[in-house]
Design an enzyme around this catalytic site. Structure first.
Site, mmCIF file in Angstrom:
data_model
loop_
_atom_site.group_PDB
_atom_site.id
_atom_site.type_symbol
_atom_site.label_atom_id
_atom_site.label_comp_id
_atom_site.label_asym_id
_atom_site.label_seq_id
_atom_site.Cartn_x
_atom_site.Cartn_y
_atom_site.Cartn_z
ATOM 1 N N CYS A 2 0.829 -1.200 0.000
ATOM 2 C CA CYS A 2 0.000 0.000 0.000
ATOM 3 C C CYS A 2 0.867 1.256 0.000
ATOM 4 C CB CYS A 2 -0.875 0.016 1.247
ATOM 5 S SG CYS A 2 -1.860 -1.477 1.436
ATOM 6 N N ARG A 27 4.205 1.062 -6.517
ATOM 7 C CA ARG A 27 4.169 0.078 -5.423
ATOM 8 C C ARG A 27 3.076 -0.956 -5.651
ATOM 9 N NH1 ARG A 27 6.447 1.760 -0.533
ATOM 10 N NH2 ARG A 27 4.833 0.722 0.670
ATOM 11 N N TRP A 74 -3.017 -2.251 -1.578
ATOM 12 C CA TRP A 74 -2.577 -3.544 -2.145
ATOM 13 C C TRP A 74 -3.259 -4.585 -1.264
ATOM 14 C CZ3 TRP A 74 0.577 -5.634 -5.971
ATOM 15 C CH2 TRP A 74 1.019 -6.938 -5.795
ATOM 16 N N ASN A 100 -0.871 0.852 6.041
ATOM 17 C CA ASN A 100 -0.060 -0.016 5.188
ATOM 18 C C ASN A 100 0.525 -1.091 6.097
ATOM 19 O OD1 ASN A 100 1.577 -1.244 3.307
ATOM 20 N ND2 ASN A 100 3.238 0.252 3.510
ATOM 21 N N GLY A 101 0.226 -2.358 5.786
ATOM 22 C CA GLY A 101 0.755 -3.455 6.607
ATOM 23 C C GLY A 101 -0.360 -4.431 6.928
ATOM 24 N N GLU A 482 16.143 -23.183 -10.528
ATOM 25 C CA GLU A 482 15.772 -21.779 -10.353
ATOM 26 C C GLU A 482 16.991 -20.877 -10.504
ATOM 27 O OE1 GLU A 482 13.327 -20.053 -10.537
ATOM 28 O OE2 GLU A 482 13.923 -18.165 -9.640
ATOM 29 N N LYS A 486 17.355 -17.885 -13.305
ATOM 30 C CA LYS A 486 17.661 -16.497 -12.917
ATOM 31 C C LYS A 486 18.812 -15.967 -13.763
ATOM 32 C CE LYS A 486 14.919 -15.442 -11.138
ATOM 33 N NZ LYS A 486 13.895 -16.124 -11.245
ATOM 34 N N GLU A 489 17.895 -15.625 -17.653
ATOM 35 C CA GLU A 489 16.856 -14.664 -18.065
ATOM 36 C C GLU A 489 17.303 -13.214 -17.895
ATOM 37 O OE1 GLU A 489 13.193 -14.377 -15.896
ATOM 38 O OE2 GLU A 489 14.078 -15.179 -14.090
ATOM 39 N N HIS A 505 25.866 -39.105 -17.733
ATOM 40 C CA HIS A 505 25.044 -39.689 -18.818
ATOM 41 C C HIS A 505 24.942 -38.756 -20.008
ATOM 42 C CE1 HIS A 505 24.019 -43.027 -16.232
ATOM 43 N NE2 HIS A 505 23.748 -42.152 -15.255
ATOM 44 N N LYS A 604 6.613 -9.365 -17.424
ATOM 45 C CA LYS A 604 6.437 -9.718 -16.012
ATOM 46 C C LYS A 604 5.289 -10.720 -15.854
ATOM 47 C CE LYS A 604 7.161 -9.808 -11.692
ATOM 48 N NZ LYS A 604 8.289 -10.660 -11.238
HETATM 49 C C1 AGP Z 1 10.667 -15.747 -13.331
HETATM 50 O O1 AGP Z 1 11.821 -15.010 -13.007
HETATM 51 C C2 AGP Z 1 10.088 -15.367 -14.652
HETATM 52 N N1 AGP Z 1 9.791 -13.989 -14.679
HETATM 53 C C3 AGP Z 1 8.982 -16.278 -15.114
HETATM 54 O O2 AGP Z 1 9.502 -17.573 -15.224
HETATM 55 C C4 AGP Z 1 7.741 -16.363 -14.185
HETATM 56 O O3 AGP Z 1 8.085 -17.032 -13.005
HETATM 57 C C5 AGP Z 1 6.653 -17.165 -14.917
HETATM 58 O O4 AGP Z 1 6.298 -16.452 -16.076
HETATM 59 C C6 AGP Z 1 5.410 -17.407 -14.049
HETATM 60 O O5 AGP Z 1 4.843 -16.168 -13.716
HETATM 61 P P1 AGP Z 1 3.717 -16.147 -12.568
HETATM 62 O O6 AGP Z 1 4.385 -16.618 -11.316
HETATM 63 O O7 AGP Z 1 3.268 -14.727 -12.503
HETATM 64 O O8 AGP Z 1 2.630 -17.094 -12.980
#
Ligand code: AGP
Length: 609
Positions: A2, A27, A74, A100-101, A482, A486, A489, A505, A604
């Protein structure tokens, strides 16, 4: 998260509040509202939706008062709606509050106000409790009433309060949520963040935890929790607006990496009751439900899918139910085994990923119980699920998911623990031990963040690699997936994660002199095996960076560099091992001059199939 703004001075408050809130839109929010004075009365205008909805609704109402508070919400408790928006007021409408919180004990206070004092509530929020509590204590002194109210409140909050009977002051409080005061000439401001007031002043008081602030147009007085007046140096802001939104960090990603201790804490602690038992607020999965559920699907994409892999491990281990973890874009075309005895868990930060949403709809059509883990209240995945677990990571702006991931891990551990203890297959002693260790994650994560320079130095020496390998065993390979995502990407380096036992293998054919290998070696029972795998790649000329638990010194004899994470139980290491990998990826991307917050080709939220 928020956004809060407040103004007291000689100018019309409303445009200043709206403009301030517009500087906090980054935010993230789903509704907005203001409480402003007009003709010595408080008028509250608040609407679900964008700030423009609020602005359009009040532009012809000539709220001419020179004091007011404003808020962008939020949602955490209660879906986005007009009545759940802030400000909230007492019944008489002469005290207005923005918050906020999260008030962790709001239900207890709400029940007390309803049962003991016949208070009626209009919203589903925790925040409304604050307005009624201050009203309960109000006897003509707003500052005194606020002090008494916050003694009852537990949780994280930044609040601002105005009162019809005292139109010459704003009272604000800071506890764990951000709050700053802007200092003007014959006027003063308050806000969650500096961007909201930069247009008016660069002179700021930074309010510290457990402090109460009294604003008048003549001055600002800061009190500690004992009501003792505190001195405060003026902080002169040199940042521009964009830098201020990142709170001084160079990118949103590194800001969000550093927000993880708080996100983990808030996701966990607000669901632990006084007895240390998890209360999955609103998730109504009973023992009868669990006895009927014979299969769990966890379905997601990208980072959320990697969180699902950890969830698979946790639910199978703690709740002893078989779990299938699948990529959403594949799930639908597999003709999955789904029926009314299936629990389908969708994990999604945005709650709008179309692949995940489509998979959820398919599972629902086949009769599954839908539980989702989302970071955005009111998102499509949220609204189409039977039950929802909100990760309280706050808005995640950087495309690369970091704090959402570690709060998703916290979520799946909590769901697994809740299922195990409810089914009666997890002893209370073991349950308590795991929760106790889970509670140390924020401080252990902070230790890793405080030593960020180790990952930064590694990145500075290794950023020119065009291919990087991640390896691990057990939970560590899930964590490595993961870490590899990171890196690729945001730095555009071709990286892959491979089960260490699988190297021989095929993948080991790629290892040559100077190949960079990140070996995640946190699992005690697989540690010796990992030492062998490290030697295996070292023998082919690899440069090996190990991530290991504090105290496991043996690995130093094999790896070239070791990044240690604080000791913890094997089951929980992915929360901690994620952080060095995030930091490494971040600093490599910075060293390569990449657009860290907005990597090429990525969005995003992927709302297309
Ligand atoms: C993660 O760093 C990426 N931006 C991407 O893999 C993301 O996790 C994926 O698109 C899923 O998004 P969501 O969690 O909003 O569903």
């Amino acid at each position: 998260m928020c956004g809060i703004v407040g103004y007291i001075g000689d100018k019309k408050a409303t445009p200043i509040l709206i403009e301030g809130l517009s500087k906090l839109e980054y935010r993230g929010y789903d509704s907005a509202g203001v409480a402003v004075f007009k003709d010595s009365s408080i008028h509250v205008e608040k609407y679900k939706g964008r700030l423009s909805v609020l602005a359009d609704n009040i532009k012809n109402k000539n709220y001419n008062g020179s004091i007011g508070i404003g808020h962008t919400r939020w949602a955490t408790h209660g879906a986005p709606s007009d009545r759940n928006s802030h400000p909230h007021t007492n019944h008489a409408g002469n005290i207005a509050v923005i918050h906020n919180g999260i008030i962790e004990n709001y239900m207890k206070i709400k029940d007390w106000l309803i049962e003991e004092h016949n208070v009626s509530f209009r919203s589903e929020t925790d925040s409304e409790v604050i307005a009624h509590l201050i009203d309960y204590y109000y006897e003509g002194d707003l500052l005194d009433a606020v002090f008494k109210a916050i003694e009852k409140m537990e949780g994280a909050y930044a609040i601002a309060v105005v009162c019809k009977s005292e139109p010459d002051k704003i009272v604000a409080v800071r506890k764990d949520s951000p709050l700053i005061v802007g200092l003007g000439q014959g006027e003063n401001f308050l806000a969650s963040d500096i961007p909201a007031i930069l247009k008016h002043t660069r002179e700021v008081f930074l309010i510290e935890n457990d402090e109460v602030v009294l604003l008048t147009k003549e001055g600002v007085t800061i009190f500690n929790e004992l009501r003792q007046v505190q001195d405060r140096e003026i902080f002169s802001v040199t940042w521009d607006v964009e830098a201020a939104e990142k709170e001084g960090y160079e990118h949103f990603m590194i800001k969000e990496i550093n927000e993880q201790p708080r996100g983990i804490h808030e996701t966990l602690h607000r669901r632990l009751n006084q007895e240390g038992i998890i209360e999955l607020d609103g998730i109504k999965i009973t023992k009868e439900d669990l006895d009927r559920i014979n299969r769990v699907y966890i379905v997601a994409c990208g980072t959320a899918y990697h969180a699902g892999l950890i969830g698979k491990y946790a639910i199978e281990k703690f709740a002893q139910i078989p779990v299938i973890c699948d990529i959403a874009s594949e799930f639908r075309y597999r003709d999955p085994f789904i029926d009314e005895n299936t629990l389908f868990i969708a994990i999604s930060q945005s709650g709008e990923t179309l692949d995940t949403l489509a998979a959820l709809r398919e599972a629902k059509r086949r009769g599954a119980r839908i539980l989702s883990v989302v970071n955005v209240v009111g998102s499509s995945v949220d609204r189409e699920s039977h039950d929802v677990f909100y990760t309280w990571a706050g808005l995640e702006i950087a495309v690369a998911s970091t704090k959402a991931y570690t709060t998703q891990l916290t979520a799946v551990y909590m769901i697994a623990l809740h299922m195990g203890i409810t089914k009666g297959v997890l002893s209370r002693e073991r349950y308590d031990d795991i929760i106790s260790e889970l509670s140390t994650m924020p401080e252990k994560a902070q230790i890793i963040l405080d030593n960020y320079v180790i990952a930064q130095q590694l990145a500075d020496s290794q950023f020119n690699n065009e291919s990087v390998f991640f390896m691990g065993r057990g939970l560590d390979i899930d964590a490595a997936f993961e870490g590899s995502l990171k890196l690729k990407e945001i730095s555009y380096i071709n990286s892959c994660a491979v089960a260490a036992g699988e190297l021989k293998h095929g993948t080991i054919a790629l290892i040559e002199e100077g190949s960079l290998v990140l070996a995640i070696a946190t699992q005690d029972r697989l540690y010796e095996k990992m030492l062998s795998n490290i030697k295996e790649v070292k023998a082919r000329g690899a440069y090996v960076v190990a991530i290991a638990k504090e105290g496991n010194k043996e690995v130093e004899k094999s790896a070239d560099t070791v990044i240690y994470i604080p000791d913890t139980m094997d089951e929980l290491t992915p929360i901690l091992s994620a952080i060095p990998q995030q930091l490494f990826a971040y600093y490599v991307a910075v060293a390569r001059g990449c657009d860290v917050d907005k990597p090429r080709n990525l969005a995003k939220s992927v709302t297309v199939e």
